[in-house]
Design a protein around this motif. Structure first.
Motif, PDB file in Angstrom:
ATOM      1  N   ASP A  24     -23.092  42.567  -0.345  1.00  0.00           N
ATOM      2  CA  ASP A  24     -23.309  41.252  -0.273  1.00  0.00           C
ATOM      3  C   ASP A  24     -24.868  41.405   0.816  1.00  0.00           C
ATOM      4  O   ASP A  24     -25.690  40.384   1.426  1.00  0.00           O
ATOM      5  CB  ASP A  24     -22.934  39.683   0.151  1.00  0.00           C
ATOM      6  CG  ASP A  24     -22.106  39.507   1.476  1.00  0.00           C
ATOM      7  OD1 ASP A  24     -22.202  41.307   1.846  1.00  0.00           O
ATOM      8  OD2 ASP A  24     -22.388  38.564   1.615  1.00  0.00           O
ATOM      9  N   SER A  54     -22.051  39.472  -5.474  1.00  0.00           N
ATOM     10  CA  SER A  54     -20.991  38.040  -5.019  1.00  0.00           C
ATOM     11  C   SER A  54     -19.800  38.582  -6.166  1.00  0.00           C
ATOM     12  O   SER A  54     -19.843  39.186  -7.116  1.00  0.00           O
ATOM     13  CB  SER A  54     -21.945  36.716  -5.618  1.00  0.00           C
ATOM     14  OG  SER A  54     -22.004  36.872  -6.682  1.00  0.00           O
ATOM     15  N   LYS A  64     -19.474  36.211  -8.837  1.00  0.00           N
ATOM     16  CA  LYS A  64     -19.511  35.904 -10.062  1.00  0.00           C
ATOM     17  C   LYS A  64     -20.385  36.967 -10.714  1.00  0.00           C
ATOM     18  O   LYS A  64     -19.076  36.628 -11.999  1.00  0.00           O
ATOM     19  CB  LYS A  64     -20.738  34.489  -9.540  1.00  0.00           C
ATOM     20  CG  LYS A  64     -21.149  34.100 -11.405  1.00  0.00           C
ATOM     21  CD  LYS A  64     -21.331  32.774 -10.996  1.00  0.00           C
ATOM     22  CE  LYS A  64     -21.823  32.142 -12.440  1.00  0.00           C
ATOM     23  NZ  LYS A  64     -22.784  30.629 -12.325  1.00  0.00           N
ATOM     24  N   GLN A  96     -15.312  39.990   2.059  1.00  0.00           N
ATOM     25  CA  GLN A  96     -16.533  38.548   1.997  1.00  0.00           C
ATOM     26  C   GLN A  96     -17.709  39.075   1.433  1.00  0.00           C
ATOM     27  O   GLN A  96     -18.443  39.892   2.239  1.00  0.00           O
ATOM     28  CB  GLN A  96     -16.249  38.096   3.505  1.00  0.00           C
ATOM     29  CG  GLN A  96     -15.787  38.257   4.400  1.00  0.00           C
ATOM     30  CD  GLN A  96     -14.869  37.925   5.481  1.00  0.00           C
ATOM     31  OE1 GLN A  96     -16.351  38.275   6.684  1.00  0.00           O
ATOM     32  NE2 GLN A  96     -14.941  36.681   6.166  1.00  0.00           N
ATOM     33  N   ALA A 149     -20.988  36.423  -1.089  1.00  0.00           N
ATOM     34  CA  ALA A 149     -21.570  35.651  -0.895  1.00  0.00           C
ATOM     35  C   ALA A 149     -21.241  34.289  -1.185  1.00  0.00           C
ATOM     36  O   ALA A 149     -21.007  33.001  -0.357  1.00  0.00           O
ATOM     37  CB  ALA A 149     -23.108  35.643  -1.393  1.00  0.00           C
ATOM     38  N   ASP A 150     -20.382  34.437  -2.438  1.00  0.00           N
ATOM     39  CA  ASP A 150     -19.754  33.289  -2.334  1.00  0.00           C
ATOM     40  C   ASP A 150     -17.606  33.152  -2.778  1.00  0.00           C
ATOM     41  O   ASP A 150     -17.254  32.609  -3.647  1.00  0.00           O
ATOM     42  CB  ASP A 150     -19.741  32.731  -4.115  1.00  0.00           C
ATOM     43  CG  ASP A 150     -20.004  34.123  -5.050  1.00  0.00           C
ATOM     44  OD1 ASP A 150     -18.866  35.482  -4.595  1.00  0.00           O
ATOM     45  OD2 ASP A 150     -20.254  33.880  -6.497  1.00  0.00           O
ATOM     46  N   GLY A 151     -17.172  33.683  -2.040  1.00  0.00           N
ATOM     47  CA  GLY A 151     -16.293  34.234  -1.411  1.00  0.00           C
ATOM     48  C   GLY A 151     -15.082  35.628  -0.796  1.00  0.00           C
ATOM     49  O   GLY A 151     -16.301  36.232  -1.117  1.00  0.00           O
TER      50      GLY A 151
END
Length: 250
Positions: free
Chosen positions: A8, A35, A37, A57, A59-61
């Motif tokens: 990311d 991400s 997703k 790690q 952006a969304d988890g």
């Protein structure tokens, strides 16, 4: 070779790409994906790559969620600025675990580990394919025999039958000539094509042309008369009768 990058941070992704290209000069680099997703979507809509470099790690988890939602068998080399995820990383098909900033020597070792694992898998697959592939056995086309002080080579087409007598193995030709073989009848049986030769009993290993006549005999046995053979009591046991008939009828 296809390598997927999941990272990311663009600067980190560009540096990783620069470090990787010398190790994989002919590879196709895919991504960068930033991400959980989008990674799951990519894996669901594309064929699996050969190797994944994945930041932990995103952006969304955490990237571990990707492989929980979309299980894969692709080798993964994880990258992260934190070392507390090392154990979890190796539970998700990880080849190695690299701490940021990535050290070129650490990366080289991880790549070498991946390449060795791939080579081992390729060799295992090749071995498995070899084991599963039907093996064509090569049978003897000639037999060396002793004739007095001479050694002679007899083509298999001229052999009528083999037999054992007083622990000596003999080869007898269609013309009725008899020669000594320096091996057992069991060894001889393994060297001839079972389509053309059949072990009718402990003493005789015969070819189709050598069978002159077959008679029914007591206790469901068969009696065989061989061409140019003086033995008048050649019997086939009840246990071998069915296989013998099948051999004759093929």
């Amino acid at each position: 070779m296809r390598i997927l990058l999941i990272e990311d941070e663009n600067p980190a992704a560009k540096r990783l790409l620069t470090l990787l290209k010398p190790h994989f000069p002919e590879a196709e680099f895919l991504g960068n994906i930033d991400s959980v997703k989008s990674s799951v979507h990519w894996l669901e809509t594309n064929s699996e790559p050969d190797l994944i470099f994945c930041d932990i790690q995103l952006a969304d988890g955490l990237s571990f969620e990707i492989f929980q939602k979309r299980p894969i068998q692709v080798p993964i080399i994880f990258t992260t600025a934190f070392d507390q995820y090392a154990i979890k990383a190796f539970q998700v098909n990880a080849v190695d675990y690299l701490l940021k900033p990535i050290d070129p020597e650490d990366l080289a070792r991880a790549v070498e580990k991946f390449k060795k694992n791939q080579l081992r898998k390729e060799l295992d697959v090749q071995l498995l394919e070899k084991l599963l592939k039907p093996q064509t056995k090569v049978y003897k086309s000639r037999f060396l025999v002793r004739f007095g002080e001479k050694i002679q080579s007899i083509p298999i087409e001229e052999v009528a039958f083999f037999f054992s007598e007083e622990r000596v193995t003999f080869l007898q030709t269609q013309a009725g000539k008899k020669y000594v073989l320096d091996q057992t009848l069991e060894q001889t049986e393994s060297q001839v094509d079972p389509l053309h030769f059949f072990r009718i009993n402990r003493k005789y290993l015969v070819s189709h042309p050598s069978i002159e006549e077959v008679f029914t005999y007591s206790n469901s046995r068969l009696k065989v008369k061989l061409v140019n053979c003086e033995d008048a009591d050649i019997l086939i046991s009840r246990e071998k009768v069915s296989d013998f008939k099948s051999w004759l009828d093929q």
